[in-house]
Every structure is written in structure tokens, then in C-alpha cells.
Design an enzyme around this catalytic site. Structure first.
Site, short mmCIF file in Angstrom:
data_model
loop_
_atom_site.label_atom_id
_atom_site.label_comp_id
_atom_site.label_asym_id
_atom_site.label_seq_id
_atom_site.Cartn_x
_atom_site.Cartn_y
_atom_site.Cartn_z
N TYR A 178 -46.95 -40.23 12.83
CA TYR A 178 -45.96 -41.03 12.17
C TYR A 178 -45.01 -41.73 13.18
O TYR A 178 -44.60 -42.70 13.31
CB TYR A 178 -45.24 -40.16 11.29
CG TYR A 178 -44.15 -40.82 10.49
CD1 TYR A 178 -44.48 -41.62 9.34
CD2 TYR A 178 -42.74 -40.73 10.80
CE1 TYR A 178 -43.52 -42.37 8.70
CE2 TYR A 178 -41.89 -41.44 9.90
CZ TYR A 178 -42.31 -42.18 9.12
OH TYR A 178 -41.25 -42.95 8.17
N SER A 199 -38.04 -46.08 11.33
CA SER A 199 -37.46 -44.71 11.39
C SER A 199 -37.15 -44.26 12.54
O SER A 199 -37.49 -44.75 13.65
CB SER A 199 -38.82 -43.83 10.89
OG SER A 199 -38.34 -42.36 10.92
#
Length: 236
Positions: free
Chosen positions: A159, A144
Site C-alpha cells: 500500500y 495517503s
């Protein structure tokens, strides 16, 4: 190397792929698209009986946080085919978007790291001997932009940390095994309309799956050890 210069398989007929977390969202779309290209696709899912895998895709019980299941999945693929050509480490979860490092619960931090990073490590570890039996095996790590060091920002620390670590796995695999033919790349699919991305996301799941599937088509000698978005390399 620019996208139009990468050496790609036009068909994946005869190739064997494993996609983790492939019963919904991006993972399901990637599994569908690989199967449409002719690959034999295994979908790693926590609940094979209750999963919604695409037609023509074989579900395998695979909770990436369960080392025994990772080993069993690799053994099943070895028994069926004796090798693995493509591994897509897609399984992942997210912490609360509003957390900072002071407010994120430690158990949540551990759970996100266990799924997004350690799970990918252990599935890769279990399947690596099968990958190295092929001429140009591909590992695609679903990362990501939130794990991009150059543009690191606040919120969602668990995350973010997990995706930084996952990018480290990609670089390690490239450095350790590229001379043996392994092609390892990370990819940012963008902000995709999935359960994780939410309803305000800007990309359809088909667009998010496009670059991971493209990376899965790389032939021997194609670019390895890079971070990609929309078929273009981006900074780590």
C-alpha cells in the site's frame, strides 16, 4: 497559496467528472458531492448492476485493472460529452496491515500496485485526451499519508509503495501538462471510516471527501503539483 486564495468554481454546472471506485466509501461520497455542485458525474465501478451509486450519478463499468474497460469508459464519456473536466483516481485496495516486505505475498504486492498505481495510470492515459480538451482540467489522485516519504514508517509495504508511485504520477502530470492547463494534485483524506479505514478510523467519510472535492473545484491558474491534507499543502 493558502486555501482562501485559491480560485474555485462555486458551481460545477456544465462540468463532467469521472470518479473511479465510486460505489462505496470515499469514492461514493466524492461522486455525491460533485453531483450536488452541479457536475455531470460518472462513477467507475466494477459491477454497474450491483453498485450503490448516488442518485443522479451514472455508473460505468470500470475495473481499473482492465485496460479495455478504461478505454471503453473514456469512449463513452467522449460520445456523451466530447470532453472531461475532472478525473478523481480513487479506486484502491490495501494489503494486510501487519505485513512487512519479507512477509507480503508477491501476488498481493502485484495486485495492490496494479489497482492503486497502474490502474490510475491507465485510466489517466485513456482520459487524458478528453481532459486536454478543456481549459483547466483537474486530476485528483487519492493518495495517503502512508505514502509520504518524509514520514515513511513500517508495515503495509504494498500500500505504501503504491501511494508513493501515485504521488509520482501527480508530479509527472504537473510537469508534463501544466503548461497545457492541466491541474494535477494528490490528496491525503486522513483516516476515514470506510471498509478500508476500518471502524476505528477517526474521520467521517464526509470529512474525508472535503479536500478532494475542493481540489476538483480549482479554476485555471490554481495550485498544481502539490500534496494536500485538509486544504493545506503537505510535504511529499
Amino acid at each position: 497559496m493558502t486555501p482562501d486564495r485559491e480560485r474555485l468554481h462555486d458551481s460545477l454546472d456544465g462540468h463532467v467528472a469521472l470518479v473511479t471506485g465510486a460505489n462505496r466509501g470515499l469514492g461514493r461520497q466524492i461522486a455525491h458531492d460533485l453531483a450536488a455542485l452541479g457536475a455531470t458525474v460518472y462513477s467507475g465501478v466494477r459491477d454497474p448492476e450491483g453498485s450503490d451509486v448516488p442518485d443522479g450519478v451514472t455508473p460505468l463499468p470500470l475495473d481499473v485493472t482492465d485496460d479495455a474497460q478504461a478505454g471503453a469508459a473514456a469512449k463513452r464519456i467522449e460520445e456523451d460529452h466530447g470532453r472531461l473536466d475532472i478525473l478523481v483516481n480513487n479506486a484502491g485496495i490495501v494489503d494486510g496491515w501487519r505485513h512487512d516486505i519479507l512477509s507480503v505475498p508477491v501476488d498481493l504486492l502485484d495486485r495492490v500496485m496494479a489497482t492503486n498505481f497502474r490502474g490510475a495510470v491507465m485510466v489517466t492515459r485513456a482520459t487524458l485526451p478528453l481532459l486536454l480538451k478543456t481549459d483547466a482540467p483537474r486530476v485528483v489522485d487519492m493518495s495517503s499519508g502512508m505514502g509520504q516519504l518524509e514520514e515513511m514508517n513500517g508495515h503495509a509495504p504494498a500500500y505504501r509503495f503504491s501511494k508513493v508511485a501515485l504521488n509520482g504520477l501527480t508530479r509527472y502530470l504537473h510537469g508534463e501538462y501544466n503548461e497545457k492547463g492541466l491541474i494535477a494534485n494528490s490528496v491525503c483524506p486522513g483516516w476515514v471510516k470506510t471498509d478500508m479505514g476500518g471502524k476505528n478510523a477517526t474521520r467521517p467519510v464526509e470529512k474525508g471527501a472535503e479536500t478532494p472535492v475542493w481540489l476538483s473545484r480549482f479554476k485555471a491558474g490554481a495550485t498544481s503539483g502539490r500534496f494536500w491534507r485538509d486544504k493545506e499543502p503537505i510535504p511529499w
